[in-house]
Design an enzyme around this catalytic site. Sequence first.
Site, short mmCIF file in Angstrom:
data_model
loop_
_atom_site.label_atom_id
_atom_site.label_comp_id
_atom_site.label_asym_id
_atom_site.label_seq_id
_atom_site.Cartn_x
_atom_site.Cartn_y
_atom_site.Cartn_z
N LYS A 42 0.84 -1.20 0.00
CA LYS A 42 0.00 0.00 0.00
C LYS A 42 0.88 1.25 0.00
CE LYS A 42 -3.98 -2.15 2.19
NZ LYS A 42 -4.53 -2.66 3.45
N GLN A 81 -4.84 -1.34 9.57
CA GLN A 81 -4.78 -2.69 9.02
C GLN A 81 -5.38 -3.68 10.03
OE1 GLN A 81 -3.50 -3.49 5.84
NE2 GLN A 81 -4.33 -5.52 6.27
N ASP A 97 -11.20 3.37 4.18
CA ASP A 97 -11.65 1.97 4.10
C ASP A 97 -13.18 1.89 4.03
OD1 ASP A 97 -9.88 -0.10 3.81
OD2 ASP A 97 -9.37 -0.24 5.93
#
Length: 297
Positions: A54, A98, A121
Amino acid sequence: MTARIIDGKTIAAGLRGNVTDAVHRLRRDRGLVPGLAVVLVGQNPASEVYVRNKSKAVTEAGMYPFDQHLPEDVSEAGLLDLIARLNADENVNGILVQLPLPPQIDSQKVISAIDPAKDVDGFHPLNVGRLASGVAALVPCTPLGCIFLAKTVHASLAGLEAVVIGRSNIVGKPLVQLLLAENATVTIVHSKTRDLETVCRRADLLVAAMGRPEMVRGGWIKPGATVIDVGINRVAGQHAGKSRIVGDVAFSEAAAIAGAITPVPGGVGPMTIACLLLNTLRAACAQKGLPAPQIGK
Ligand code: NAD
């Protein structure tokens, strides 16, 4: 029939190229460089790989990465304190924590602490609610990637019979909302569904997201259907000690019947990161009161 392969790698590269161009324009015209903070807790090797990929993608897109690595034993309060600082930091436009998090930390509490405007997200309850209400929102990256891929096959998803296998908060449920917004007729099936196979055979668009290696067989697929395989499963390889990645769909069987299908790897996976970059760009523009970039409309 041999299905057309939906090349997620190439499609994702195109999307990332568009995002990169838009980021360069933003820097040139407004002096704004979007920043993404990826927060990793502990040493989970799979998570470490995801986070590294990422950050690399963020840099390649011309954005600033603000990587944050906390020890496995960090307290919930310690993590919440970091989130508060990132929320307040003007240079950080997107925050991604994460998952999974270690057991001493309540993931939902952490997700809810992220500023919804920076929630790239799309997991914050406010964004979940906005998506369900059909109001513009930051939406989860993997389902968004599935929609992009489906639209490379079908100019419009309106009226298509879509079946989604899996009802998780990160893939199945938000995907249902996105498909409804595209005017598809949507059925969601899960581990308690009776006669899964028959329901799947109705689908013009079948999305498999249950994390069960190669469970969807050729006979489950309507001839000519589009199959999107979200699954990423590591299974034993042919040689001792070797492993390989397979999806939730038995690829060769399915490709003989479907009209179009995503491979694993190289299908949905690359789209997830591309959509994360797009969400970060959208978040940065929204925070500065700029119009949303016209990408992927
Ligand atoms: P999850 O475990 O949270 O949810 C799985 C869902 O599948 C559940 O709703 C469950 O009811 C359903 N399910 C499980 N077994 C089933 C069965 N036998 N029949 C029907 N339904 C069944 O998983 P998730 O986080 O949604 O991920 C699903 C898969 O997608 C995993 O393989 C994961 O690795 C992969 N994934 C890929 C990406 C990507 O970027 N490509 C992103 C997220 C998840």
